[in-house]
Design a protein around this motif. Sequence first.
Motif, PDB file in Angstrom:
ATOM      1  N   ASP A 122       8.107 -92.743 110.769  1.00 41.40           N
ATOM      2  CA  ASP A 122       7.146 -93.817 110.960  1.00 41.40           C
ATOM      3  C   ASP A 122       5.740 -93.319 110.689  1.00 41.40           C
ATOM      4  N   ASP A 131      14.953 -95.819 115.563  1.00 33.49           N
ATOM      5  CA  ASP A 131      13.535 -95.849 115.889  1.00 33.49           C
ATOM      6  C   ASP A 131      12.878 -94.539 115.463  1.00 33.49           C
ATOM      7  N   GLY A 132      11.706 -94.642 114.866  1.00 31.53           N
ATOM      8  CA  GLY A 132      10.969 -93.468 114.423  1.00 31.53           C
ATOM      9  C   GLY A 132      11.202 -93.108 112.980  1.00 31.53           C
ATOM     10  N   SER A 166      11.257 -94.569 109.132  1.00 25.96           N
ATOM     11  CA  SER A 166      10.816 -95.723 108.349  1.00 25.96           C
ATOM     12  C   SER A 166      11.607 -95.912 107.070  1.00 25.96           C
TER      13      SER A 166
END
Length: 410
Positions: free
Chosen positions: A94, A76-77, A79
């Motif tokens: 992200d 997560d975070g 991209s």
Amino acid sequence: MTPVELSRTVLHAVRRAVDEGELAVAVPPERVVVAPPGPGGCGDYATNVALQLARPAGQPAPAVAELLRTRLIRTDGISDVVVTGPGFLNISLDGGADARLARLVRDILRAGPRYGHSDTLAGQTVELHAAHDARAVVLMDAVARVLRSQGARPRLTCAGPPEDAWVRILGVPNDIPSDIPAGTGTGTGTGTDAPLRPVPAPADPTPLGRDAARWALLHPAPHDRPHIGDSQSEQHLAQRETNPLFRVRYAHARTRALLRNAADLGFTPEPGPLTPEDDGPLTPEGGPLTPEPGPLTPEGDGPLTPEPGSLTPDGDGPLTADRDAQGLLPLLADHPRVLAATAAHRAPDRLARHLVAVADALAPLLPSVLPLGDEKPSAAHRARLALAEAAGTVLAGGLSLLGIDAPEHL
């Protein structure tokens, strides 16, 4: 995600790969360094951890990098993760507002005064011809500088040899060929561009000196008469807010002063969120600082800043919710387009007005860059300092293309 958090994330991926037997490393590293990508890199941050692990793991560095990439891409975070060169991991975060802000500032600082330069006109030779007039020759010189920034090869001619004072004081090239058809006394030019014939200055600009004279000749549109002569000339030398050149140069000098003062306090610029977080100061304690005089309040011809919440050029939403920077960030993001338009329209006045807008939009940010009193430097101060440095970089690069000095002190 901050650089510290990203470093921990990469380190966690390394340790998981070791624990699960994918990397045969007896002693995993205790820390991982992440930094802005170097030449040939991409994304927001890069790390050479795969090159460090290759020998102890008994694998090629690209293979180690690919192994870590597959783990990081699911985090997560993050991209995107790209492997470049001998095994560098290039990580994109992200694309929220904070990430877009950090990416923009990082791109500007990485490019330096060449931010906005491109090769879109590479291979093109552009013929420029000027009347034998001080303003026309200065205009042609500025247009040529901007064309070179976009990759073109300008070829300059003039209706007569430049006057010695234009070369010595106004800074025009002394090797511009004259193009005077025999028996006519006027030049016609030989290129595809129409001859540059701006409205002449009503008086000799050289008494103003190089910087003020060039600004006085370039800031108005070519079809507008410059304000030179008698009492009008004084406005270009005045160190006050009604003088747009002073506002631009003062704003640049303030950014340089902020960097010096921050160094005295023991912290450096780092792109990131502009608003304070709850994680406390990230730098050694510094003593109280007496702030410099406050920023200028834009007057005179006024700023050309977008309304709060303006979109970035690609329309993906505001770069930040920080109200002090809402007008500034879209202008910085728009700088490459301004340079391209200036080159296309042969109009240095567009660049001059853009620099005034950047300087005016920078003013509200300056008071909040440094900590005041007993306040400790925080991540937000680092980010604001980086943004101020980026704005100063754009101002310096733009002034250089106009042939005007960007002073460190003013």
